[in-house]
Motif scaffolding. Structure first.
Motif, PDB file in Angstrom:
ATOM      1  N   ILE A   4       0.406   2.448  -1.277  1.00  0.00           N
ATOM      2  CA  ILE A   4       0.825   2.771   0.083  1.00  0.00           C
ATOM      3  C   ILE A   4       2.305   2.446   0.218  1.00  0.00           C
ATOM      4  O   ILE A   4       2.735   1.324  -0.075  1.00  0.00           O
ATOM      5  CB  ILE A   4       0.007   1.962   1.112  1.00  0.00           C
ATOM      6  N   LEU A   5       3.076   3.409   0.667  1.00  0.00           N
ATOM      7  CA  LEU A   5       4.513   3.219   0.862  1.00  0.00           C
ATOM      8  C   LEU A   5       4.822   3.067   2.351  1.00  0.00           C
ATOM      9  O   LEU A   5       4.395   3.869   3.168  1.00  0.00           O
ATOM     10  CB  LEU A   5       5.294   4.404   0.297  1.00  0.00           C
ATOM     11  N   VAL A   6       5.569   2.005   2.663  1.00  0.00           N
ATOM     12  CA  VAL A   6       6.078   1.784   4.024  1.00  0.00           C
ATOM     13  C   VAL A   6       7.603   1.747   3.888  1.00  0.00           C
ATOM     14  O   VAL A   6       8.185   0.694   3.633  1.00  0.00           O
ATOM     15  CB  VAL A   6       5.531   0.467   4.618  1.00  0.00           C
ATOM     16  N   VAL A  25      -0.138   7.302  -0.241  1.00  0.00           N
ATOM     17  CA  VAL A  25      -0.061   7.332   1.218  1.00  0.00           C
ATOM     18  C   VAL A  25       1.314   6.815   1.630  1.00  0.00           C
ATOM     19  O   VAL A  25       1.792   5.818   1.075  1.00  0.00           O
ATOM     20  CB  VAL A  25      -1.154   6.446   1.859  1.00  0.00           C
ATOM     21  N   THR A  26       1.955   7.488   2.581  1.00  0.00           N
ATOM     22  CA  THR A  26       3.205   7.005   3.160  1.00  0.00           C
ATOM     23  C   THR A  26       3.013   6.842   4.662  1.00  0.00           C
ATOM     24  O   THR A  26       2.524   7.750   5.337  1.00  0.00           O
ATOM     25  CB  THR A  26       4.361   7.978   2.886  1.00  0.00           C
ATOM     26  N   ILE A  27       3.371   5.662   5.169  1.00  0.00           N
ATOM     27  CA  ILE A  27       3.188   5.359   6.582  1.00  0.00           C
ATOM     28  C   ILE A  27       4.555   5.270   7.254  1.00  0.00           C
ATOM     29  O   ILE A  27       5.397   4.456   6.870  1.00  0.00           O
ATOM     30  CB  ILE A  27       2.421   4.041   6.768  1.00  0.00           C
ATOM     31  N   THR A  28       4.764   6.120   8.258  1.00  0.00           N
ATOM     32  CA  THR A  28       5.987   6.079   9.048  1.00  0.00           C
ATOM     33  C   THR A  28       5.627   6.148  10.526  1.00  0.00           C
ATOM     34  O   THR A  28       4.508   6.531  10.886  1.00  0.00           O
ATOM     35  CB  THR A  28       6.935   7.250   8.706  1.00  0.00           C
ATOM     36  N   VAL A  47      -0.224   0.000   9.414  1.00  0.00           N
ATOM     37  CA  VAL A  47      -0.382  -0.537   8.057  1.00  0.00           C
ATOM     38  C   VAL A  47      -1.648  -1.382   7.959  1.00  0.00           C
ATOM     39  O   VAL A  47      -2.420  -1.260   6.995  1.00  0.00           O
ATOM     40  CB  VAL A  47       0.860  -1.361   7.649  1.00  0.00           C
ATOM     41  N   ALA A  48      -1.881  -2.231   8.938  1.00  0.00           N
ATOM     42  CA  ALA A  48      -3.085  -3.071   8.919  1.00  0.00           C
ATOM     43  C   ALA A  48      -4.341  -2.211   8.920  1.00  0.00           C
ATOM     44  O   ALA A  48      -5.315  -2.505   8.198  1.00  0.00           O
ATOM     45  CB  ALA A  48      -3.086  -4.020  10.117  1.00  0.00           C
ATOM     46  N   ASP A  49      -4.344  -1.139   9.708  1.00  0.00           N
ATOM     47  CA  ASP A  49      -5.499  -0.234   9.740  1.00  0.00           C
ATOM     48  C   ASP A  49      -5.730   0.404   8.372  1.00  0.00           C
ATOM     49  O   ASP A  49      -6.874   0.500   7.899  1.00  0.00           O
ATOM     50  CB  ASP A  49      -5.284   0.872  10.773  1.00  0.00           C
ATOM     51  N   ALA A  50      -4.651   0.859   7.727  1.00  0.00           N
ATOM     52  CA  ALA A  50      -4.778   1.518   6.426  1.00  0.00           C
ATOM     53  C   ALA A  50      -5.266   0.549   5.364  1.00  0.00           C
ATOM     54  O   ALA A  50      -6.101   0.896   4.517  1.00  0.00           O
ATOM     55  CB  ALA A  50      -3.437   2.120   6.015  1.00  0.00           C
ATOM     56  N   VAL A  51      -4.758  -0.679   5.388  1.00  0.00           N
ATOM     57  CA  VAL A  51      -5.182  -1.694   4.417  1.00  0.00           C
ATOM     58  C   VAL A  51      -6.653  -2.035   4.608  1.00  0.00           C
ATOM     59  O   VAL A  51      -7.437  -2.079   3.642  1.00  0.00           O
ATOM     60  CB  VAL A  51      -4.297  -2.954   4.551  1.00  0.00           C
ATOM     61  N   ALA A  52      -7.058  -2.279   5.846  1.00  0.00           N
ATOM     62  CA  ALA A  52      -8.462  -2.633   6.117  1.00  0.00           C
ATOM     63  C   ALA A  52      -9.396  -1.514   5.691  1.00  0.00           C
ATOM     64  O   ALA A  52     -10.444  -1.757   5.071  1.00  0.00           O
ATOM     65  CB  ALA A  52      -8.641  -2.961   7.590  1.00  0.00           C
ATOM     66  N   ALA A  53      -9.028  -0.273   6.006  1.00  0.00           N
ATOM     67  CA  ALA A  53      -9.893   0.856   5.657  1.00  0.00           C
ATOM     68  C   ALA A  53     -10.023   1.008   4.149  1.00  0.00           C
ATOM     69  O   ALA A  53     -11.120   1.277   3.631  1.00  0.00           O
ATOM     70  CB  ALA A  53      -9.332   2.143   6.266  1.00  0.00           C
ATOM     71  N   ALA A  73       1.196  -7.407   8.245  1.00  0.00           N
ATOM     72  CA  ALA A  73       0.217  -6.339   8.440  1.00  0.00           C
ATOM     73  C   ALA A  73      -0.800  -6.295   7.311  1.00  0.00           C
ATOM     74  O   ALA A  73      -1.993  -6.053   7.542  1.00  0.00           O
ATOM     75  CB  ALA A  73       0.936  -4.997   8.558  1.00  0.00           C
ATOM     76  N   VAL A  74      -0.339  -6.531   6.081  1.00  0.00           N
ATOM     77  CA  VAL A  74      -1.252  -6.469   4.933  1.00  0.00           C
ATOM     78  C   VAL A  74      -2.286  -7.589   5.018  1.00  0.00           C
ATOM     79  O   VAL A  74      -3.488  -7.365   4.822  1.00  0.00           O
ATOM     80  CB  VAL A  74      -0.475  -6.535   3.608  1.00  0.00           C
ATOM     81  N   VAL A  75      -1.839  -8.796   5.321  1.00  0.00           N
ATOM     82  CA  VAL A  75      -2.782  -9.915   5.430  1.00  0.00           C
ATOM     83  C   VAL A  75      -3.717  -9.714   6.616  1.00  0.00           C
ATOM     84  O   VAL A  75      -4.925 -10.010   6.523  1.00  0.00           O
ATOM     85  CB  VAL A  75      -2.032 -11.255   5.519  1.00  0.00           C
ATOM     86  N   ALA A  76      -3.213  -9.183   7.716  1.00  0.00           N
ATOM     87  CA  ALA A  76      -4.085  -8.908   8.859  1.00  0.00           C
ATOM     88  C   ALA A  76      -5.175  -7.918   8.476  1.00  0.00           C
ATOM     89  O   ALA A  76      -6.350  -8.090   8.831  1.00  0.00           O
ATOM     90  CB  ALA A  76      -3.272  -8.368  10.037  1.00  0.00           C
ATOM     91  N   GLY A  77      -4.810  -6.872   7.743  1.00  0.00           N
ATOM     92  CA  GLY A  77      -5.804  -5.901   7.302  1.00  0.00           C
ATOM     93  C   GLY A  77      -6.806  -6.495   6.335  1.00  0.00           C
ATOM     94  O   GLY A  77      -8.014  -6.192   6.405  1.00  0.00           O
ATOM     95  N   LEU A  78      -6.333  -7.343   5.429  1.00  0.00           N
ATOM     96  CA  LEU A  78      -7.225  -8.001   4.475  1.00  0.00           C
ATOM     97  C   LEU A  78      -8.195  -8.930   5.193  1.00  0.00           C
ATOM     98  O   LEU A  78      -9.399  -8.945   4.905  1.00  0.00           O
ATOM     99  CB  LEU A  78      -6.396  -8.760   3.439  1.00  0.00           C
ATOM    100  N   GLN A  79      -7.688  -9.718   6.120  1.00  0.00           N
ATOM    101  CA  GLN A  79      -8.569 -10.602   6.881  1.00  0.00           C
ATOM    102  C   GLN A  79      -9.635  -9.808   7.631  1.00  0.00           C
ATOM    103  O   GLN A  79     -10.817 -10.173   7.633  1.00  0.00           O
ATOM    104  CB  GLN A  79      -7.751 -11.417   7.884  1.00  0.00           C
ATOM    105  N   ARG A  80      -9.219  -8.734   8.252  1.00  0.00           N
ATOM    106  CA  ARG A  80     -10.153  -7.918   9.033  1.00  0.00           C
ATOM    107  C   ARG A  80     -11.241  -7.335   8.151  1.00  0.00           C
ATOM    108  O   ARG A  80     -12.429  -7.341   8.501  1.00  0.00           O
ATOM    109  CB  ARG A  80      -9.389  -6.801   9.735  1.00  0.00           C
ATOM    110  N   ALA A  81     -10.849  -6.836   6.986  1.00  0.00           N
ATOM    111  CA  ALA A  81     -11.818  -6.201   6.100  1.00  0.00           C
ATOM    112  C   ALA A  81     -12.802  -7.197   5.514  1.00  0.00           C
ATOM    113  O   ALA A  81     -13.966  -6.863   5.278  1.00  0.00           O
ATOM    114  CB  ALA A  81     -11.079  -5.471   4.972  1.00  0.00           C
ATOM    115  N   ARG A  82     -12.321  -8.429   5.259  1.00  0.00           N
ATOM    116  CA  ARG A  82     -13.178  -9.412   4.603  1.00  0.00           C
ATOM    117  C   ARG A  82     -13.971 -10.269   5.575  1.00  0.00           C
ATOM    118  O   ARG A  82     -14.829 -11.047   5.145  1.00  0.00           O
ATOM    119  CB  ARG A  82     -12.337 -10.318   3.701  1.00  0.00           C
ATOM    120  N   ALA A  83     -13.673 -10.204   6.848  1.00  0.00           N
ATOM    121  CA  ALA A  83     -14.412 -11.003   7.823  1.00  0.00           C
ATOM    122  C   ALA A  83     -15.896 -10.662   7.744  1.00  0.00           C
ATOM    123  O   ALA A  83     -16.290  -9.506   7.732  1.00  0.00           O
ATOM    124  CB  ALA A  83     -13.890 -10.752   9.230  1.00  0.00           C
TER     125      ALA A  83
END
Length: 255
Positions: A4-6, A25-28, A47-53, A73-83
């Protein structure tokens, strides 16, 4: 890994950013708002949404950007996905952080003399000023004893003082192995690529000599990946474009 490119350096859009791998994936975003935090908020939410998904689909996202702040954003997505996951012993979504960086990234708005926000993301992951970014992302603070700083060698006095009093562990890349990883459960593996010896890697924004070679960083990263604990990866491509740094690290890193 899903790449994923930001393409930003904080809120500066960098459409030509040199990165070591072709993104899938590129997020802008159109960044608006009265201050930098307001401008970054919708980008980081995406970014958090894309990481979690991606994690929920069984992937391990690799997020490339021009700075380290996107780690929020990456850690937020990881936390959300692993909760709620119980199989790894961390059903609350708790994660650990392995942070490769020549710099400490533990400045605050109160201690920084330069005002550079890119010097603060690790401190923010540990819970500093959650109203700036974390609250909007649902990001929970990472406990200090779940953080390892790898080859941080260019530290300002306030950073040295904070690290000396904190539970963050500091190691060299050569020392990093499974036993050095904190906690249990998923790991966010972050590489600001200026961790590589500044005399070896061309075009770095903030080069620091005396660090590990790209090959040595790659070997340490492989040891972390081999634990099977890495849930997401961040690459801080912190260099000027057109100097060949992306190609140099791309061949050395095991991604």
């Amino acid at each position: 890994m899903t790449r994923i490119l930001v393409p930003y350096h904080l809120d500066e859009y960098r459409p030509g950013l040199d990165v070591p791998y072709e993104p899938a994936v590129t997020i802008t975003r159109d960044l608006g708002g009265d201050d930098v935090w307001a401008r970054l908020a919708p980008l980081y939410a995406d970014v958090a949404d894309a990481v979690a998904a991606d994690i929920q689909d069984g992937g391990v996202p690799l997020v490339m950007s021009g700075d380290c702040m996107v780690s929020q954003a990456v850690v937020a997505g990881l936390q959300r996905a692993r909760a709620g996951t119980r199989s790894d012993g961390d059903g609350d979504g708790s994660v650990s952080v392995v942070w490769f960086d020549a710099h400490g990234d533990v400045q605050t708005l109160e201690t920084t003399t330069s005002g550079y926000l890119g010097g603060m993301p690790l401190r923010m992951l540990a819970g500093y000023r959650p109203e700036l970014v974390a609250e909007g992302l649902g990001l929970r603070p990472v406990a200090e004893d779940r953080i390892v700083l790898v080859d941080g060698r260019d530290l300002d006095p306030p950073e040295r003082d904070y690290l000396a009093a904190s539970e963050i562990r500091q190691v060299f890349a050569a020392e990093l192995d499974a036993a050095a990883l904190p906690g249990s459960g998923p790991v966010y593996l972050h590489l600001d690529l200026d961790v590589v010896d500044g005399d070896e890697l061309p075009g770095l924004l903030f080069p620091v000599p005396g660090g590990p070679s790209a090959s040595e960083v790659g070997q340490a990263v492989r040891r972390v990946l081999d634990t099977g604990r890495v849930g997401a990866v961040g690459l801080g491509c912190t260099w000027h474009d057109g100097h060949g740094a992306a190609d140099a690290v791309g061949t050395a890193l095991p991604f």
